[in-house]
Enzyme design. Structure first.
Site, PDB file in Angstrom:
ATOM      1  N   ASP A  16     -28.798  41.552  28.165  1.00  0.00           N
ATOM      2  CA  ASP A  16     -27.974  42.548  28.863  1.00  0.00           C
ATOM      3  C   ASP A  16     -26.506  42.109  28.973  1.00  0.00           C
ATOM      4  OD1 ASP A  16     -30.547  43.635  29.432  1.00  0.00           O
ATOM      5  OD2 ASP A  16     -30.612  42.648  31.387  1.00  0.00           O
ATOM      6  N   GLU A 223     -31.852  53.812  30.721  1.00  0.00           N
ATOM      7  CA  GLU A 223     -31.227  52.740  31.507  1.00  0.00           C
ATOM      8  C   GLU A 223     -30.003  52.225  30.753  1.00  0.00           C
ATOM      9  OE1 GLU A 223     -34.282  49.697  31.826  1.00  0.00           O
ATOM     10  OE2 GLU A 223     -34.212  49.248  29.688  1.00  0.00           O
TER      11      GLU A 223
END
Ligand code: FUB
Length: 322
Positions: A16, A223
């Site tokens: 991420d 997301e």
């Protein structure tokens, strides 16, 4: 120009990656994956991260500096478990780390930690952002100096349990033909530690202006929100989750609506896909992760960077994940 993707930190698993340019360097704020032994499930219990590191580089092909552990779960007063995706913003000499974390009742909230330096260490505030929920914060500073926070994620990210910013009013995902759950956006307060307004839906629409439907799994939001500006347009990019794409949509302002455009990154090795987009010295880059080094273990991800290009119409050229 960097045409081949580069693994940034082979010594450890990092996912991420949120990249920003501060003081002429690229800083990367990733999640720190590790082998916790937690079984894999749809709640994402196997992503049981417990600290953050910060990395910096003078150039995308140069040395990567690990600034070490900058925040630990045991230092956060309201912490339960699972430090997921984070992002950092700079204002008036301070750096604000926004992070996803479950509280002591196992509900995801967004926290804030503060440092005088982009490389931490970051000191957490006593409480999560009031009214915050779900995961994956991304903070964008507009040209007029206003800061906006984007967030949300379905399934393990818990967004499906909320309607109108309240827990328990929805509790399930919309049906196939109903409007998809939208990512959330709110302007940040002047002190950067709270929402200045109730979060709104950042709606993603098709070419006719209709909101994408929940059954449109190859295009709807799942997301990993990211917002960047290119040629005065607002590019909102995100993961489609169970269809494993990074897609983007373009709007005229930070709140949207954002009109769906296409795929930035095709599926990588591993279940999750997550990214950030940043301009550095006149070139654009995609930071992302995959699970090639861990041989497909989806909870052990490795961060990468590759050049990102636009065509003459401002469309992003699709990058192959494998
Ligand atoms: O790293 C944990 C979660 O996996 C992130 O918050 C999601 O975006 C997905 O990448």
């Amino acid at each position: 120009m960097m045409n081949e993707p580069r693994y940034l930190f082979p010594a450890d698993y990092m996912a991420d990656p949120s990249a920003h340019v501060f003081n002429d360097k690229i800083y990367i704020y990733p999640s720190h994956d590790w082998e916790s032994g937690k079984p894999e499930n749809d709640h994402g219990d196997h992503f049981d991260m417990k600290d953050y590191h910060v990395f910096s580089m003078d150039s995308v092909d140069g040395e990567v500096t690990d600034h070490g552990t900058v925040l630990r779960v045991e230092d956060i007063p309201w912490a339960g478990r699972q430090l997921w995706d984070s992002d950092v913003a700079h204002k008036d000499g301070k750096y604000y780390l926004y992070f996803s974390l479950k509280d002591k009742t196992d509900i995801f909230r967004l926290g804030v930690a503060v440092s005088e330096q982009p490389y931490g260490p970051f000191i957490p505030l006593d409480d999560p952002i009031k009214g915050s929920y779900s995961i994956d914060p991304c903070v964008f500073c507009d040209s007029d100096g206003a800061y906006y926070i984007y967030f949300g994620g379905i399934w393990g990210g818990q967004l499906q349990y909320y309607r109108n910013n309240k827990l328990g009013e929805g509790s399930i995902l919309p049906l196939f033909n109903e409007d998809a759950l939208a990512p959330k956006v709110a302007r940040l307060s002047n002190d950067m530690t709270s929402f200045a307004e109730d979060p709104r839906d950042a709606i993603i629409v098709d070419e006719r202006g209709n909101p994408l439907k929940q059954g449109d799994t190859a295009r709807r939001f799942f997301e990993a929100s990211w917002l960047h500006k290119y040629q005065d347009k607002y590019y909102f990019s995100y993961s489609t989750g169970d269809t494993h794409l990074i897609c983007y949509a373009i709007g005229d302002n930070p709140y949207g609506p954002f009109v769906y455009q296409g795929v930035i990154l095709t599926p990588v090795v591993g279940w999750t896909t997550h990214h950030s987009i940043v301009e550095f010295k006149g070139s654009w880059y995609l930071f992302y992760h995959d699970c090639v080094p861990s041989e497909g273990k989806t909870w052990l991800r490795s961060m990468k960077v590759v050049a990102l290009e636009y065509d003459d119409n401002g469309q992003i050229k699709t990058i192959q994940g494998q």
